[in-house]
Design a protein around this motif. Sequence first.
Motif, PDB file in Angstrom:
ATOM      1  N   LYS A 152      53.578  26.658  62.486  1.00 47.15           N
ATOM      2  CA  LYS A 152      54.563  26.655  63.494  1.00 47.15           C
ATOM      3  C   LYS A 152      53.696  26.094  64.565  1.00 47.15           C
ATOM      4  O   LYS A 152      52.365  26.327  64.841  1.00 47.15           O
ATOM      5  CB  LYS A 152      54.726  28.092  63.872  1.00 47.15           C
ATOM      6  CG  LYS A 152      55.798  29.064  62.753  1.00 47.15           C
ATOM      7  CD  LYS A 152      57.181  28.811  62.979  1.00 47.15           C
ATOM      8  CE  LYS A 152      57.683  29.789  62.327  1.00 47.15           C
ATOM      9  NZ  LYS A 152      59.182  29.669  62.447  1.00 47.15           N
ATOM     10  N   ILE A 153      54.598  25.430  65.421  1.00 43.20           N
ATOM     11  CA  ILE A 153      54.124  24.705  66.468  1.00 43.20           C
ATOM     12  C   ILE A 153      54.867  25.069  67.656  1.00 43.20           C
ATOM     13  O   ILE A 153      55.896  25.416  67.861  1.00 43.20           O
ATOM     14  CB  ILE A 153      54.309  23.083  66.175  1.00 43.20           C
ATOM     15  CG1 ILE A 153      53.618  22.772  65.267  1.00 43.20           C
ATOM     16  CG2 ILE A 153      53.900  22.471  67.654  1.00 43.20           C
ATOM     17  CD1 ILE A 153      53.760  21.237  64.937  1.00 43.20           C
ATOM     18  N   VAL A 154      54.219  25.392  68.705  1.00 44.30           N
ATOM     19  CA  VAL A 154      54.676  25.737  70.115  1.00 44.30           C
ATOM     20  C   VAL A 154      54.160  24.857  71.221  1.00 44.30           C
ATOM     21  O   VAL A 154      52.908  24.565  71.060  1.00 44.30           O
ATOM     22  CB  VAL A 154      54.074  27.176  70.656  1.00 44.30           C
ATOM     23  CG1 VAL A 154      52.979  27.523  70.581  1.00 44.30           C
ATOM     24  CG2 VAL A 154      55.038  27.795  71.896  1.00 44.30           C
ATOM     25  N   LEU A 155      54.914  24.364  71.923  1.00 44.28           N
ATOM     26  CA  LEU A 155      54.666  23.449  73.441  1.00 44.28           C
ATOM     27  C   LEU A 155      54.909  24.336  74.623  1.00 44.28           C
ATOM     28  O   LEU A 155      55.869  24.968  74.618  1.00 44.28           O
ATOM     29  CB  LEU A 155      55.585  22.216  73.277  1.00 44.28           C
ATOM     30  CG  LEU A 155      55.664  21.344  74.486  1.00 44.28           C
ATOM     31  CD1 LEU A 155      54.273  20.921  74.873  1.00 44.28           C
ATOM     32  CD2 LEU A 155      56.697  20.344  74.403  1.00 44.28           C
ATOM     33  N   ILE A 156      53.731  24.516  75.297  1.00 46.94           N
ATOM     34  CA  ILE A 156      53.964  25.228  76.391  1.00 46.94           C
ATOM     35  C   ILE A 156      53.251  24.364  77.692  1.00 46.94           C
ATOM     36  O   ILE A 156      52.123  23.808  77.829  1.00 46.94           O
ATOM     37  CB  ILE A 156      52.703  26.539  76.181  1.00 46.94           C
ATOM     38  CG1 ILE A 156      53.180  27.496  74.978  1.00 46.94           C
ATOM     39  CG2 ILE A 156      52.578  27.135  77.658  1.00 46.94           C
ATOM     40  CD1 ILE A 156      51.955  27.969  74.464  1.00 46.94           C
ATOM     41  N   THR A 157      54.405  24.404  78.631  1.00 51.57           N
ATOM     42  CA  THR A 157      53.979  23.453  79.662  1.00 51.57           C
ATOM     43  C   THR A 157      53.274  24.353  80.807  1.00 51.57           C
ATOM     44  O   THR A 157      53.657  25.621  80.977  1.00 51.57           O
ATOM     45  CB  THR A 157      55.010  22.653  80.408  1.00 51.57           C
ATOM     46  OG1 THR A 157      56.114  23.835  81.043  1.00 51.57           O
ATOM     47  CG2 THR A 157      55.845  21.836  79.432  1.00 51.57           C
ATOM     48  N   GLY A 158      52.408  23.799  81.666  1.00 52.12           N
ATOM     49  CA  GLY A 158      51.578  24.836  82.726  1.00 52.12           C
ATOM     50  C   GLY A 158      50.767  25.788  81.994  1.00 52.12           C
ATOM     51  O   GLY A 158      50.796  26.894  82.377  1.00 52.12           O
ATOM     52  N   ALA A 159      49.885  25.182  81.214  1.00 53.73           N
ATOM     53  CA  ALA A 159      48.841  25.860  80.287  1.00 53.73           C
ATOM     54  C   ALA A 159      47.642  26.230  80.821  1.00 53.73           C
ATOM     55  O   ALA A 159      46.737  26.879  80.270  1.00 53.73           O
ATOM     56  CB  ALA A 159      49.073  25.609  78.757  1.00 53.73           C
ATOM     57  N   THR A 160      47.376  25.602  81.969  1.00 57.32           N
ATOM     58  CA  THR A 160      46.156  25.711  82.743  1.00 57.32           C
ATOM     59  C   THR A 160      45.732  26.904  83.136  1.00 57.32           C
ATOM     60  O   THR A 160      44.644  27.295  83.670  1.00 57.32           O
ATOM     61  CB  THR A 160      45.724  24.555  83.602  1.00 57.32           C
ATOM     62  OG1 THR A 160      46.645  24.678  84.587  1.00 57.32           O
ATOM     63  CG2 THR A 160      45.546  23.386  82.936  1.00 57.32           C
ATOM     64  N   SER A 161      46.746  28.060  83.573  1.00 55.54           N
ATOM     65  CA  SER A 161      46.610  29.149  84.308  1.00 55.54           C
ATOM     66  C   SER A 161      47.866  30.041  84.119  1.00 55.54           C
ATOM     67  O   SER A 161      48.766  29.911  83.328  1.00 55.54           O
ATOM     68  CB  SER A 161      46.793  28.584  85.747  1.00 55.54           C
ATOM     69  OG  SER A 161      46.886  29.577  86.537  1.00 55.54           O
ATOM     70  N   GLY A 162      47.703  31.269  84.608  1.00 53.76           N
ATOM     71  CA  GLY A 162      48.900  32.258  84.479  1.00 53.76           C
ATOM     72  C   GLY A 162      49.681  32.552  83.313  1.00 53.76           C
ATOM     73  O   GLY A 162      48.881  32.627  82.304  1.00 53.76           O
ATOM     74  N   PHE A 163      50.961  32.818  83.212  1.00 57.26           N
ATOM     75  CA  PHE A 163      51.620  32.911  82.091  1.00 57.26           C
ATOM     76  C   PHE A 163      51.501  32.029  81.035  1.00 57.26           C
ATOM     77  O   PHE A 163      51.251  32.375  79.737  1.00 57.26           O
ATOM     78  CB  PHE A 163      52.938  32.790  82.276  1.00 57.26           C
ATOM     79  CG  PHE A 163      53.648  33.704  83.378  1.00 57.26           C
ATOM     80  CD1 PHE A 163      53.054  34.818  83.671  1.00 57.26           C
ATOM     81  CD2 PHE A 163      54.785  33.531  84.295  1.00 57.26           C
ATOM     82  CE1 PHE A 163      53.673  35.980  84.658  1.00 57.26           C
ATOM     83  CE2 PHE A 163      55.151  34.387  85.260  1.00 57.26           C
ATOM     84  CZ  PHE A 163      54.667  35.368  85.728  1.00 57.26           C
TER      85      PHE A 163
END
Length: 252
Positions: free
Chosen positions: A3-14
């Motif tokens: 499976k593939i997930v794309l996560i934006t804003g992955a450098t911090s927090g959520f």
Amino acid sequence: MEKIVLITGATSGFGKAIVEKFAAGKWNCIITGRRADRLHAIADEIREKHQVRVLSLVFDVQKKDEVFQNLTNLPEEWKDIDVLVNNAGLALGRDPFDEGNLGDWETMIDTNVKGLIYVTKAVVGNMVKRQHGHIINIGSIAGKEVYEKGNVYCASKFAVDALNKSLRIDLLPHKIKVTALHPGAADTEFSLVRFKGDEDKARSIYNGYTPLFAEDVADIAWYCATLPPHVCINDMVITCTAQANSVHLHKE
Ligand code: NDP
Ligand code: 8X3
């Protein structure tokens, strides 16, 4: 099946916690953010720790051309994104409307609303083609109820709420799930960004109670993403126990 997930804003927090959670579940991760050093360091760490594939893409979600350049030219083995987590976002300032800063407002709208629209548009075509996919948008409790001095941040998250509802209808024929997660106060870098590096002010937001942590929201995103194909969590407001709504927060 991988499976593939794309996560934006992955450098911090959520975003960072969501990467960790999905990678631990053996999903391959496309991670994005503007801070290249942090992003690539996270990619290396995740690959080593969880033995999954990680693609790190450095771009600013406000920049339409960068978004489309990066996301519509993915290598073949990364094209079939199962889950998109639209997480990149921010608040800037917390002032009465008459004292607010136009530039800050534009940045919030360009990031929280237009950025989310660009990323979704760049990714959704292939989901439609495959008649498969799941979009998880990180809204906010600020997108459910306004609070004093929340003005344009609240407006940007109300827009995200409208997009959630509308996307869910438009994508219904294509079997694409749309989930909205609306966290309340959570101890990430959010307040440090909002108060432009003022650490005391940022810290004071989380004093006197136990806020949410990034991992709490990551656990919930994982839960939503791993439900059976016929089940979709549409909309979830998540607060720490000390918070009743966007206005009432009990501090000791
Ligand atoms: P953080 O500041 O810890 O993380 C924000 C992330 O968004 C960073 O990875 C940052 O990466 C990325 N980002 C910001 N602007 C851009 C941009 N223009 N282009 C690409 N990436 C960008 O905050 P949170 O984890 O708390 O915030 C994540 C989301 O959750 C936001 O949408 C926020 O509004 C929402 N939220 C936060 C709550 C909280 O109390 N913490 C509660 C409810 C919702 P980089 O700087 O490297 O680009
Ligand atoms: C972040 C939570 O309450 O600061 O969206 O708006 S709040």
